[in-house]
Design a protein around this motif. Sequence first.
Motif, PDB file in Angstrom:
ATOM      1  N   ASP A   4      -0.478  31.648  65.441  1.00 23.68           N
ATOM      2  CA  ASP A   4      -1.144  30.530  65.490  1.00 23.68           C
ATOM      3  C   ASP A   4      -1.210  29.646  64.139  1.00 23.68           C
ATOM      4  N   ARG A  43      -2.558  25.458  60.674  1.00 21.15           N
ATOM      5  CA  ARG A  43      -2.302  26.225  62.020  1.00 21.15           C
ATOM      6  C   ARG A  43      -0.943  25.468  62.461  1.00 21.15           C
ATOM      7  N   SER A  44      -0.645  25.943  63.204  1.00 19.62           N
ATOM      8  CA  SER A  44       1.179  25.954  63.349  1.00 19.62           C
ATOM      9  C   SER A  44       1.874  24.703  63.714  1.00 19.62           C
ATOM     10  N   GLU A  45       0.479  24.290  64.121  1.00 17.11           N
ATOM     11  CA  GLU A  45       0.918  23.344  65.426  1.00 17.11           C
ATOM     12  C   GLU A  45       0.831  22.228  64.101  1.00 17.11           C
ATOM     13  N   GLN A  46       0.941  21.817  62.655  1.00 16.18           N
ATOM     14  CA  GLN A  46       0.182  21.171  61.830  1.00 16.18           C
ATOM     15  C   GLN A  46       1.518  20.814  61.042  1.00 16.18           C
TER      16      GLN A  46
END
Length: 97
Positions: A4, A43-46
């Motif tokens: 992640d 983080r990959s969600e960003q």
Amino acid sequence: MNPDLIIVSEYCLKTQIEPSFVLLLEEVGLIEINVIAGEKYFRSEQLPDLERFSRLYYDLSVNMEGIDVINHLLNKMEVMRQEIIDLKHQLRLYLPE
């Protein structure tokens, strides 16, 4: 390594953006960077936010303050969109079909 997390230097190399731009985004508070064993990660969600910020900055020449304002307004719009959806669901309880 955590799947992640994305290494800032590798991301910048592949996307041809300045590492200083990513660090500036962190200083402004638009993204969060973690340091693990001397390496900087986000983080990959960003990733969608980072891509949007880089398009605004590099393609549209929006300065950092403008990016911050645009991000704030987009977040407010998303909150309002969710409120509208919630209100529509509540309204369905009272309207005959």
